[in-house]
Design a protein around this motif. Structure first.
Motif, PDB file in Angstrom:
ATOM      1  N   ASN A 136       0.955  -1.197   0.068  1.00 42.79           N
ATOM      2  CA  ASN A 136       0.068  -0.151  -0.060  1.00 42.79           C
ATOM      3  C   ASN A 136       0.740   1.105  -0.044  1.00 42.79           C
ATOM      4  OD1 ASN A 136       0.829   0.663   2.562  1.00 42.79           O
ATOM      5  ND2 ASN A 136      -1.286  -0.043   3.360  1.00 42.79           N
ATOM      6  N   ALA A 137       0.135   2.334   0.139  1.00 44.25           N
ATOM      7  CA  ALA A 137       0.912   3.571  -0.326  1.00 44.25           C
ATOM      8  C   ALA A 137       1.525   4.227   1.083  1.00 44.25           C
ATOM      9  CB  ALA A 137      -0.129   4.432  -0.992  1.00 44.25           C
ATOM     10  N   SER A 138       1.408   3.463   2.193  1.00 45.00           N
ATOM     11  CA  SER A 138       2.295   3.959   3.483  1.00 45.00           C
ATOM     12  C   SER A 138       1.339   3.711   4.571  1.00 45.00           C
ATOM     13  CB  SER A 138       2.825   5.279   3.429  1.00 45.00           C
ATOM     14  OG  SER A 138       1.550   6.345   3.566  1.00 45.00           O
ATOM     15  N   MET A 139       1.980   3.321   5.672  1.00 38.50           N
ATOM     16  CA  MET A 139       1.352   3.183   7.041  1.00 38.50           C
ATOM     17  C   MET A 139       1.796   4.216   7.721  1.00 38.50           C
ATOM     18  SD  MET A 139      -0.775   0.662   6.448  1.00 38.50           S
ATOM     19  CE  MET A 139      -1.347  -0.011   8.210  1.00 38.50           C
ATOM     20  N   LEU A 140       1.459   4.314   9.103  1.00 43.74           N
ATOM     21  CA  LEU A 140       2.014   5.564  10.085  1.00 43.74           C
ATOM     22  C   LEU A 140       3.211   5.175  10.460  1.00 43.74           C
ATOM     23  CD1 LEU A 140      -1.805   5.956  11.404  1.00 43.74           C
ATOM     24  CD2 LEU A 140      -0.279   7.711  10.261  1.00 43.74           C
ATOM     25  N   ALA A 328      -2.270   9.184   6.088  1.00 44.59           N
ATOM     26  CA  ALA A 328      -1.382   8.183   6.052  1.00 44.59           C
ATOM     27  C   ALA A 328       0.111   9.024   6.206  1.00 44.59           C
ATOM     28  CB  ALA A 328      -1.089   7.136   5.336  1.00 44.59           C
ATOM     29  N   GLN A 329       0.887   8.439   5.445  1.00 43.80           N
ATOM     30  CA  GLN A 329       2.554   9.297   5.449  1.00 43.80           C
ATOM     31  C   GLN A 329       2.755   9.536   4.013  1.00 43.80           C
ATOM     32  OE1 GLN A 329       3.554  10.317   8.047  1.00 43.80           O
ATOM     33  NE2 GLN A 329       3.424   9.135   9.779  1.00 43.80           N
ATOM     34  N   VAL A 330       2.015  10.221   3.166  1.00 41.22           N
ATOM     35  CA  VAL A 330       2.398  10.256   1.748  1.00 41.22           C
ATOM     36  C   VAL A 330       3.646  10.943   1.636  1.00 41.22           C
ATOM     37  CG1 VAL A 330       1.576  11.418  -0.316  1.00 41.22           C
ATOM     38  CG2 VAL A 330      -0.027  10.037   1.159  1.00 41.22           C
ATOM     39  N   LEU A 331       3.818  12.401   2.134  1.00 38.22           N
ATOM     40  CA  LEU A 331       4.998  13.245   1.818  1.00 38.22           C
ATOM     41  C   LEU A 331       6.317  12.394   2.109  1.00 38.22           C
ATOM     42  CD1 LEU A 331       5.724  16.108   1.030  1.00 38.22           C
ATOM     43  CD2 LEU A 331       6.035  16.430   3.360  1.00 38.22           C
ATOM     44  N   LEU A 332       6.169  11.347   3.088  1.00 39.33           N
ATOM     45  CA  LEU A 332       7.469  10.616   3.380  1.00 39.33           C
ATOM     46  C   LEU A 332       7.400   9.460   2.472  1.00 39.33           C
ATOM     47  CD1 LEU A 332       8.113  12.699   5.622  1.00 39.33           C
ATOM     48  CD2 LEU A 332       5.662  11.778   6.162  1.00 39.33           C
ATOM     49  N   CYS A 693      -2.445  23.817  11.079  1.00 40.46           N
ATOM     50  CA  CYS A 693      -1.430  23.865  10.182  1.00 40.46           C
ATOM     51  C   CYS A 693      -0.337  22.969   9.603  1.00 40.46           C
ATOM     52  CB  CYS A 693      -0.624  25.423  10.473  1.00 40.46           C
ATOM     53  SG  CYS A 693      -1.853  26.896  10.579  1.00 40.46           S
ATOM     54  N   ILE A 694      -0.310  22.080  10.000  1.00 41.04           N
ATOM     55  CA  ILE A 694       0.553  20.927   9.598  1.00 41.04           C
ATOM     56  C   ILE A 694      -0.177  20.692   8.073  1.00 41.04           C
ATOM     57  CG2 ILE A 694       1.310  18.380   9.687  1.00 41.04           C
ATOM     58  CD1 ILE A 694       1.296  18.855  12.678  1.00 41.04           C
ATOM     59  N   PRO A 695       0.955  20.530   7.150  1.00 47.61           N
ATOM     60  CA  PRO A 695       0.514  20.415   5.779  1.00 47.61           C
ATOM     61  C   PRO A 695      -0.051  19.102   5.558  1.00 47.61           C
ATOM     62  CG  PRO A 695       2.751  20.715   5.825  1.00 47.61           C
ATOM     63  CD  PRO A 695       2.233  20.984   7.417  1.00 47.61           C
ATOM     64  N   HIS A 696      -0.988  18.936   4.676  1.00 50.16           N
ATOM     65  CA  HIS A 696      -1.641  17.478   4.394  1.00 50.16           C
ATOM     66  C   HIS A 696      -0.670  16.662   3.697  1.00 50.16           C
ATOM     67  CE1 HIS A 696      -6.062  17.283   5.607  1.00 50.16           C
ATOM     68  NE2 HIS A 696      -5.283  18.515   5.978  1.00 50.16           N
ATOM     69  N   GLY A 697       0.325  17.215   3.206  1.00 48.89           N
ATOM     70  CA  GLY A 697       1.471  16.450   2.467  1.00 48.89           C
ATOM     71  C   GLY A 697       0.978  15.532   1.245  1.00 48.89           C
ATOM     72  N   GLY A 698      -0.217  15.583   0.810  1.00 47.80           N
ATOM     73  CA  GLY A 698      -0.733  14.857  -0.176  1.00 47.80           C
ATOM     74  C   GLY A 698      -1.320  13.622   0.447  1.00 47.80           C
ATOM     75  N   GLY A 699      -1.689  13.444   1.806  1.00 49.00           N
ATOM     76  CA  GLY A 699      -2.062  12.571   2.712  1.00 49.00           C
ATOM     77  C   GLY A 699      -1.532  12.025   3.677  1.00 49.00           C
ATOM     78  N   GLY A 700      -0.938  12.948   4.166  1.00 55.12           N
ATOM     79  CA  GLY A 700      -0.085  12.687   5.557  1.00 55.12           C
ATOM     80  C   GLY A 700       1.391  13.373   5.303  1.00 55.12           C
TER      81      GLY A 700
END
Ligand SMILES: *Cc1c(COP(=O)(O)O)cnc(C)c1O
Length: 936
Positions: A136-140, A328-332, A693-700
């Motif tokens: 999948n596209a990331s977990m936490l 989740a953690q998309v940016l990372l 204000c933490i950015p969404h990062g594309g889904g985390g």
């Protein structure tokens, strides 16, 4: 004219715009509007007790001072957190680039192809390295990924046993998260030493760590076979870097792999954020939790990416959900994927080889000096035996600026990584009192476990190896996406507000980025002070007594809060209370979290005005009075309304012995005006990636602190070992991004925060007022006002003309907008949340676009354009489409490509036409497709 405050930059409308908006809405001042909108029963008339607003320069100076109180030591602690070199081209062009970090979750695939491609790269890295079919596209994080693997194994296993076996050489924090998740589900966790203990006769799953926390690399083949013979599934928690040189889990028959991609270029950040991963063998892909990117095709038949199997998402499954993961953690994950793209398979192998070479030399030196290092293979970590001397060795290393892992009184763990130098090894040897060793030593990887299979053979992992190529690849992907740096993202419930540059800057400072979550307390004083202040300010804002920032998403805060309620009832001898009431309008994560907390979900209906139906509530309370554990409500409701019945609702549930959970995702409508902890709630989670204000990062990433009243404070998240459940792997969760909300609160101050709330509510009411004549606004509260968002009802229009909510959402792309939230919480509607950060020009541009679209719908309704061949049904229009020699549609090209009011010079063009989601679900492809797929 006074000097501009930060709040004047954060808040979009200036005083003049504010007056014009108030005129449209029909109020003389924001205070008057708020007096009318917010029910007096919850209204708080005090002023938040926060430090006076700092300027951007002052906030940065204070953060510099806090950062200076952290010590960046050489980290050789390991345990799943490693030093890594973030390629500068990735740091600056992804982590520090708003085109990536201000994007939203890619639910609208046509405007998200760049990040979807980046996530597909990540999924391909994970599947190739683990040797499994689908990732999948990331977990936490690794701990929660391992816990999700446990519940997946339970669903898929053939046996009905409730025993989950965990390898004793598992990362301790992973074990703590697994244990915390297992307990409410009635799963019995049994820890076994896989070298010496027998497996139990019956169990549904086996968790193995590879390499082990001690560093040992074991051949798990026989264990996998034994588990399968027992009808159990096997999860291997594997280190991705090690898998470049070690036989991957998929090749020994593992069913699931879980772990983290942190050491692929993502700084440790005192615990996070980084992208966990989860991969499964073929046959389990439809049970995989979280978001999955797949390949499908667009309306022209060209390949296009989108989120696959979305019907599995928690939004729809609710109480049937098996996982609550949402953010989740998309940016990372993008960073980790790009790290692999930049290094390629040979580069990764070289990094792994160098890392292993360091560890091998370290071990050789220790052995030569008479230190007991157990025989057997290892990759990057060795555990040395120094009976009775471990603390002394660890202290000696620390005095030399190196952190080691104190395993127990007799053992010291030492991990090497990409950043390890000869100097670091010398410090370690000196701490042990042994002489240095130079020159190469034989490898210590077990030969039988050497990786023989290829990985990352796809061209993307070979084509961007120069910095120029990488820079252009990142730019190309960012350019096809729509993020807040292009325009408004009016997503209801998601609060896509400004992510200020000053808030973001400290995230990449080494003093915040390079700390290990288990670094000694004296090295993390700055972080601890920052976290303490932030928790205190959040308690003040919410009116609660205690806050924990550990949960790394809203969903995790929900689970933490419900577990606190559960523990509270149990400690009062009322452990039988297990019913959680949830209104039908709730976000899908609510019900999913309740199930994970071992509760039974009972749905409470809503009345015609969208409010929780207090009659139905009475009935459900009567029916479940003795078993009532809690109610979970969102406030203001997901319908975007300040419900007046909230105080009554809280009282009714309390009278029946239940606790009140208020989902704080909509706190942007309350800050400075009402405090859930004071109007009757016992616990809330906040979404720092929405309100703060933490950015969404594309889904985390996200942070979902849990806030409680005093009677629940003892049950806040902990480390497992302290008797409190570990909700995330790291004690402070995604600590690395906490400077963002800290800076926001510090720079806004009490007045700025309240003003932001007022303007957010004003903006939503302004949009509602301008659009009401064109689309019915579904729900309203006091005096016909909405809260911070409004629902536009498309259903009458759809019924009359056949134009769907999807058509409108896609047509908005042609007008240069991200669609509002679609079909949540009511199918066939759009939920608009403008936030305080959008200025009047942008609000008007949006309203004008919606009104123009309404006129287009009317043309379809009047029969001027067929419903199946209109600018709406064909939206979004690509540049290729409107410039094609062939134009078979009944409206002009210019209407398709340049609808009214669109700036022709600055026009956003989506790279693909409307994406066919169903096609891709029938033909599931979740790793990088062969380039031939894109041949025209
Ligand atoms: C966003 C949201 C959540 C879930 O938060 P995540 O951080 O995505 O896990 C829960 N409830 C509501 C109402 C939300 O809007």
């Amino acid at each position: 004219m006074t000097v501009e405050q930060f709040a004047d930059r954060h808040i979009g409308p200036d005083p003049d715009s504010e007056r014009r908006m108030l005129d449209t809405v029909g109020y003389g001042s924001v205070e008057e509007l708020m007096d009318a909108a917010i029910p007096e029963v919850i209204r708080w008339h005090g002023r938040l007790d926060l430090p006076a607003a700092a300027s951007e320069q002052e906030a940065i100076a204070e953060l510099r001072a806090l950062a200076a109180r952290n010590t960046v030591a050489v980290s050789m602690i390991g345990l799943g957190y490693h030093g890594t070199h973030t390629p500068a081209v990735i740091r600056r062009n992804v982590l520090e680039n708003p085109a990536w970090y201000t994007a939203y979750t890619p639910y609208q695939p046509e405007i998200s192809q760049g990040r979807l491609e980046a996530l597909l790269n990540f999924q391909t890295v994970v599947t190739d390295l683990t040797g499994l079919a689908t990732a999948n596209a990331s977990m936490l994080d690794e701990g929660t990924a391992a816990a999700e693997a446990m519940t997946l194994a339970r669903r898929a296993a053939k046996t009905r046993s409730n025993v989950y076996v965990v390898d004793a050489d598992t990362l301790p924090q992973t074990l703590a998260v697994i244990a915390g998740r297992a307990e409410p589900l009635g799963i019995e966790v049994r820890v076994v030493d896989v070298d010496t203990d027998e497996l139990p006769a019956e169990f549904f799953g086996l968790h193995l760590q590879y390499p082990g926390a001690s560093g040992a690399v074991r051949d798990h083949t026989a264990l996998v076979a034994a588990a399968h013979a027992a009808g159990a599934l096997v999860t291997v928690a594997a280190d991705l870097l090690a898998l470049t040189v070690l036989r991957p889990p998929g090749e020994i028959g593992a069913d699931i792999a879980a772990g983290t991609s942190q050491r692929f270029g993502v700084p440790m950040g005192f615990g996070g954020p980084h992208a966990g991963y989860l991969a499964v063998r073929s046959g389990l892909e439809r049970m995989l939790p979280g978001r999955l990117v797949g390949v499908s095709k667009d309306a022209a038949g060209d390949p296009a990416y989108r989120l696959a199997l979305q019907t599995r998402e928690q939004h729809i499954r609710r109480e049937k959900a098996t996982s609550n993961i949402c953010t989740a953690q998309v940016l990372l994950a993008v960073m980790a994927g790009m790290y692999a793209v930049y290094h390629g398979p040979d580069g990764l192998r070289a990094i792994a080889g160098r890392t292993h070479g360091m560890a091998a030399r370290l071990a050789a030196g220790l052995r030569a000096g008479g230190v007991d290092v157990p025989d057997g293979g290892f990759f990057d970590t060795v555990t040395a035996r120094v009976p009775g001397r471990a603390a002394e060795v660890v202290a000696a290393a620390r005095a030399r600026g190196v952190n080691l892992r104190l395993v127990d009184a007799d053992r010291v763990g030492i991990s090497c990584d990409e950043t390890t130098t000869d100097g670091h090894l010398e410090s370690v040897w000196a701490a042990f009192g042994v002489a240095p060793v130079s020159g190469p030593v034989p490898a210590a990887l077990p030969r039988a476990l050497a990786r023989t299979s290829d990985f990352l053979t796809h061209p993307v992992f070979h084509a961007h190896r120069s910095e120029t190529a990488m820079l252009r690849y990142l730019r190309r992907l960012a350019d096809v996406d729509y993020a807040l740096d292009r325009g408004m993202i009016p997503l209801g419930s998601c609060t896509m507000k400004l992510n200020a540059t000053t808030e973001m800057e400290p995230v990449s400072w080494p003093e915040f980025a390079h700390l290990h979550p288990f670094a000694p307390a004296e090295q993390t004083a700055g972080y601890r002070e920052l976290i303490g202040q932030l928790e205190g300010w959040l308690a003040e804002v919410t009116g609660y007594d205690a806050v924990s920032v550990q949960p790394n998403a809203g969903s995790q805060g929900e689970l933490a809060g419900l577990l606190a309620i559960r523990a509270y009832h149990r400690d009062r001898g009322e452990g039988h209370r297990d019913v959680c009431l949830i209104p039908s309008s709730a976000h899908g994560t609510n019900a999913a979290s309740a199930v994970m907390a071992g509760m039974r979900v009972v749905v409470v209906g809503c009345d015609a005005d969208g409010n929780v139906d207090l009659v139905d509530l009475d009935a459900k309370i009567d029916q479940h009075r003795d078993a009532l554990a809690a109610i979970m409500v969102t406030y203001p409701s997901t319908h975007g309304v300040y419900e007046t019945g909230i105080a009554q609702l809280c009282a009714k549930v309390h009278d029946a012995g239940g606790q009140v959970y208020v989902d704080g995702a909509n706190l942007n409508a309350l800050v400075g005006y009402a405090r859930p902890g004071r109007f009757g709630a016992d616990v809330s989670h906040l979404n720092l990636h929405k309100t703060f204000c933490i950015p969404h990062g594309g889904g985390g990433p996200g942070v979902g602190p849990v806030a409680v009243r005093a009677h629940l404070a003892a049950y806040l998240p902990g480390t497992g070992a302290d008797g409190r459940p570990a909700i995330a792997a790291a004690p402070f969760g995604s600590a690395g991004i906490l400077p963002i909300p800290w800076a926001y609160l510090r720079m806004m101050g009490a007045d700025g925060l309240a003003r932001a709330t007022g303007v957010a509510v004003l903006a939503a009411n302004y949009v509602a007022a301008r659009l009401r004549a064109h689309y019915p606004v579904l729900y309203a509260g006091n005096k016909g006002l909405v809260a911070h968002e409004c629902i536009l009802d498309l259903r009458p229009v759809t019924k009359a003309t056949g134009v769907s909510v999807d058509d409108v959402a896609k047509r908005l792309i042609d007008y240069g907008f991200h669609a509002p939230t679609m079909s949540f919480p009511v199918a066939g509607t759009l939920m608009v949340e403008p936030t305080e950060s959008e200025d009047l020009a942008e609000l008007d541009r949006f309203c004008d676009a919606m009104i123009a679209i309404r006129a287009e719908i009317d043309k379809v309704g009047a029969g001027q354009w067929p419903v199946g061949d209109s600018p709406l049904s064909n939206a979004p229009h690509t540049a290729a489409m409107v410039s094609a020699d062939d134009w078979p549609h009944p409206y002009p090209r210019s209407v398709g490509g340049y609808p009214a009011g669109v700036d022709r010079a600055g026009k956003y063009w989506p790279p693909v036409r409307r994406v066919d989601g169903a096609y891709g679900d029938r033909n599931l492809v979740c790793s990088c497709p062969a380039p031939e797929a894109f041949a025209q």
